[in-house]
Design an enzyme around this catalytic site. Structure first.
Site, PDB file in Angstrom:
ATOM      1  N   PRO A   1      43.999  35.202  40.129  1.00 28.18           N
ATOM      2  CG  PRO A   1      45.501  35.801  41.353  1.00 28.18           C
ATOM      3  CD  PRO A   1      45.454  35.193  40.201  1.00 28.18           C
ATOM      4  CE  LYS A   2      36.048  40.179  40.845  1.00 22.68           C
ATOM      5  NZ  LYS A   2      36.306  41.490  41.538  1.00 22.68           N
ATOM      6  CG  PHE A   3      44.669  41.465  43.126  1.00 21.35           C
ATOM      7  CD1 PHE A   3      45.792  42.070  43.744  1.00 21.35           C
ATOM      8  CD2 PHE A   3      44.830  40.201  42.651  1.00 21.35           C
ATOM      9  CE1 PHE A   3      47.005  41.293  43.670  1.00 21.35           C
ATOM     10  CE2 PHE A   3      45.912  39.553  42.747  1.00 21.35           C
ATOM     11  CZ  PHE A   3      47.058  40.030  43.130  1.00 21.35           C
TER      12      PHE A   3
ATOM     13  CD  GLU B   1      36.462  41.159  45.060  1.00 17.69           C
ATOM     14  OE1 GLU B   1      35.626  41.660  45.698  1.00 17.69           O
ATOM     15  OE2 GLU B   1      36.794  41.474  44.026  1.00 17.69           O
TER      16      GLU B   1
END
Length: 286
Positions: free
Chosen positions: A26-28, A171
């Protein structure tokens, strides 16, 4: 490994890459930072600037890591159960008493997604799966605020992250090839798929003073060059910090005749829906 390190960057993807050898994270929604623990603990920005002062709470927590460790990740701030990028930007641009106040009110976390050095060994030439194993080894039993990001080789889980975690500030997803080494700059072995409608653009000029640019001229992925709307005060400070590390060029004009100073500036996000209009809206500095 010499400080600062040139970071690896993901290429944009329109669809989720699938097939053997792909892993997903997951893109933080935070500031790209590198945590160094060698002679001392330092926090490096994506551009190579020392930001230890702005992220002193992360640096202090980094003292508990094994020495001779270098981790790549995102500095994030959680507020009311979700990541708050506005709070991250406020922290990154604050100084003095305001910085101290923000640090106490909104403590930061470090979402680590790569291990570049472990026990003094440079791992950048090792494949992603080996660096991931080293990351989990380094952070085994490590309490917050330093934690590894989740990772999976199941594309269905990755799709669920995209669809279900937007409310927490995720994101999108970064896909990485299992065999990929850590290479500076953009690499097709890393691909980012966002659920938000933004486009990356290169800053090629600015209007106003270099210490306080009022607008920027950007080059979009399709080659078009467009002037932005007026920058907010926070965005102006962010762009100015990057411009301080670059050489500005001469003068040029937009197609509408507005004069600007040419430069090789940072990559910024612009709202995708605005690229059809006369000006674009900058949402953040990458």
């Amino acid at each position: 490994m010499e400080y600062p390190v040139a970071v690896a960057l993901a290429e944009r993807a329109d669809v989720l890459p699938v097939g053997p050898g792909w892993w997903y994270e997951p893109k933080f929604d935070g500031d790209r930072t590198v945590l160094w623990w060698r002679d001392t603990v330092r926090i490096q920005t994506r551009s190579g600037r020392d930001a230890t002062e702005q992220w002193l709470d992360i640096a202090s927590a980094g003292m508990d890591l094994p020495p001779d460790t270098v981790l790549d990740g995102e500095a994030v701030i959680w507020r009311d159960g979700r990541m708050d990028f506005g709070a991250v930007r406020s922290r990154a641009s604050a100084r003095g008493r305001r910085l101290t106040d923000l640090m106490h009110r909104y403590p930061a976390s470090f979402a680590a997604f790569d291990c570049l050095m472990h026990a003094g060994v440079d791992l950048r030439r090792r494949p992603y799966v080996e660096r991931r194993a080293a990351l989990l080894d380094v952070l085994a039993g490590q309490p917050p605020p330093i934690q590894p990001v989740p990772a999976t080789d199941d594309p269905d889980v990755a799709r669920a992250w995209i669809e279900q975690l937007a409310g927490q500030g995720i994101e999108g997803v970064v896909a990485k090839q299992a065999s990929a080494t850590y290479r500076a700059g953009r690499t097709p072995a890393w691909r980012k798929l966002r659920h938000s409608e933004t486009v990356d653009a290169q800053v090629i000029g600015y209007t106003g003073n270099v210490a306080r640019p009022s607008k920027v001229v950007v080059e979009l992925p399709d080659g078009r060059r467009m002037l932005s709307r007026a920058l907010t005060a926070a965005l102006s400070r962010d762009v100015a910090r990057h411009l301080a590390d670059t050489e500005t060029g001469g003068r040029a004009r937009t197609r509408d005749g507005e004069a600007y100073t040419t430069t090789s500036g940072p990559v910024v996000e612009v709202a995708a829906g605005t690229t059809r209009h006369a000006t674009v809206t900058v949402t953040r500095v990458r």
